[in-house]
Structures are given as structure tokens and as C-alpha cells.
Design an enzyme around this catalytic site. Structure first.
Site, PDB file in Angstrom:
ATOM      1  CE  LYS A  29       8.107   2.415 -11.880  1.00  0.00           C
ATOM      2  NZ  LYS A  29       8.296   1.961 -10.465  1.00  0.00           N
TER       3      LYS A  29
ATOM      4  CB  CYS B 199       4.475  -2.838  -8.834  1.00  0.00           C
ATOM      5  SG  CYS B 199       3.656  -4.417  -9.042  1.00  0.00           S
ATOM      6  CG  ASP B 200       5.603   3.802  -8.615  1.00  0.00           C
ATOM      7  OD1 ASP B 200       6.786   3.742  -9.000  1.00  0.00           O
ATOM      8  OD2 ASP B 200       5.182   4.702  -7.863  1.00  0.00           O
ATOM      9  CB  SER B 201       4.896   1.698  -3.424  1.00  0.00           C
ATOM     10  OG  SER B 201       4.656   0.347  -3.709  1.00  0.00           O
TER      11      SER B 201
ATOM     12  N   GLY C 269       0.256   0.736  -6.919  1.00  0.00           N
ATOM     13  CA  GLY C 269      -0.433   0.495  -8.175  1.00  0.00           C
ATOM     14  C   GLY C 269       0.105  -0.756  -8.847  1.00  0.00           C
TER      15      GLY C 269
END
Length: 206
Positions: free
Chosen positions: A57, A76-78, A113
Site C-alpha cells: 500500500k 498499514c494493514d491488520s 503491519g
């Protein structure tokens, strides 16, 4: 990055919760959604997957921006690691219901992340935050009502901590912001690796 000039942060995420976390911490981020296809990324574990997605991203958004010595891009990624599965967004009521029947009364680990990129130097820093989440032993009726609200359909793990789902989380071990989608202490550490500090990102006082 010119450390004597206040850097500007571009958030490569559509999450209003992440933007709200930053705003509450005094950081006004510009949002630019990456539009990347998350389904093309595969990984063997939750930490690797969320970090790969955050990196993708951030890099996708950075590639669309002109070089600016005062701009940082944060991706960010969850995802939730639960019972040997990696759980992102359920997208359907049936899947959200299935997950909650499995998760109630048990615990999982929410991984987020974070990937930070300096537009001019190309310097990058990244890390993963992990928080243990203990779910309440919710009833069938509570699951039905929660899924019907629509909230769990579009969030990692099919729950939120800062919304309706907060009532169904008994406790956590670790950073609450990480569960919501962005760890401020982790962001601080990434900034420090660039020679920057969090106060440099704070909005100017009127």
C-alpha cells in the site's frame, strides 16, 4: 528528510479509525487510498501477510506522488491470527457469523503491519505490532445483532475495539491502538529510525 522542517504524513489507508487515531495524537494525515488488490498477496503467517500488505500500500501510493523532501507515506494493514487461520475482513454476514461462533470465549492475536517510506531518499522502515485479544463469551443473539449492524463485515477479524464490537472484547494484552489499526508507539520507533520525532508531526497550535 529535512529534520528542521515539519514533515507531512500521507496515510495509504481508507480506514477512518487509523486517521482518527493520528488526529487524536495531534497528527493531521492526508489520506490517499492505494487501490491495491490485497487478494494477490499470500503468506504463511499473519505477521508476514499484514507487513507485505502495508508495504504494498505504501509503495503504491508513494509511486503516484511527486518527490517531496517533507513527505512521508505510511501504509498499514491488520489481520487476526486465530486458531491456525489468518483472518482479514469477512465481507459476508455468513462468514462473520461463523467467525464469531468460533471466537467467542477464546483469544486471538491481532497483527498490524506498518511501513513508512521517505519520498525523496527512498528510505524505508517497517515493523509489525501484535496484541492479544480476549473475546467475551457472547450469546447467539448478540452475534446475530452485531453481524446485522454491518460493522464486522469490513474490518479485520470481524470486530472492532473502538466501536460496537468493543463490548464483546473482555480484555487485551498489548497496545489498544494496534488493535484499532495503528500503533502510535510503533510509529514513533519508525520515525526515530529516520532521525525524526513524533512532535515534529504535531499540528501547529493556533
Amino acid at each position: 528528510m529535512q529534520t528542521d522542517i515539519a514533515p507531512r504524513l500521507v496515510l495509504a489507508s481508507a480506514s477512518p479509525a487509523r486517521r482518527a487515531l493520528l488526529a487524536a495524537a495531534g497528527i493531521d494525515a492526508t489520506v490517499q487510498v492505494s487501490g491495491v488488490d490485497e487478494s494477490v498477496v499470500e503468506a504463511d503467517n499473519a505477521a508476514d501477510l499484514c507487513l507485505a500488505l502495508a508495504r504494498m500500500k505504501a509503495r503504491a501510493v508513494a509511486a503516484t506522488l511527486p518527490a517531496d523532501p517533507d513527505v512521508l507515506v505510511l501504509g498499514c494493514d491488520s489481520v487476526l491470527a486465530f486458531d491456525g487461520e489468518i483472518l482479514g475482513k469477512p465481507h459476508s454476514p455468513a462468514e462473520a457469523t461463523r467467525r464469531w461462533h468460533a471466537m467467542r470465549g477464546r483469544s486471538g492475536v491481532l497483527h498490524t503491519g506498518h511501513h513508512l517510506t521517505d519520498l525523496v531518499s527512498g528510505k524505508q522502515a517497517e515493523d509489525v505490532g501484535a496484541t492479544v485479544v480476549h473475546f467475551a463469551d457472547v450469546t447467539d443473539d448478540e452475534i446475530l445483532a452485531y453481524v446485522a449492524s454491518g460493522e464486522p463485515l469490513h474490518v479485520a477479524g470481524a470486530f472492532t475495539l473502538d466501536g460496537k464490537g468493543g463490548a464483546f472484547v473482555e480484555r487485551i494484552e498489548g497496545d489498544a491502538g494496534n488493535v484499532i489499526g495503528l500503533s502510535l508507539p510503533l510509529l514513533r520507533r519508525l520515525l526515530m529510525s529516520f532521525g525524526l520525532t513524533v512532535p515534529q508531526l504535531w499540528r501547529a497550535q493556533p
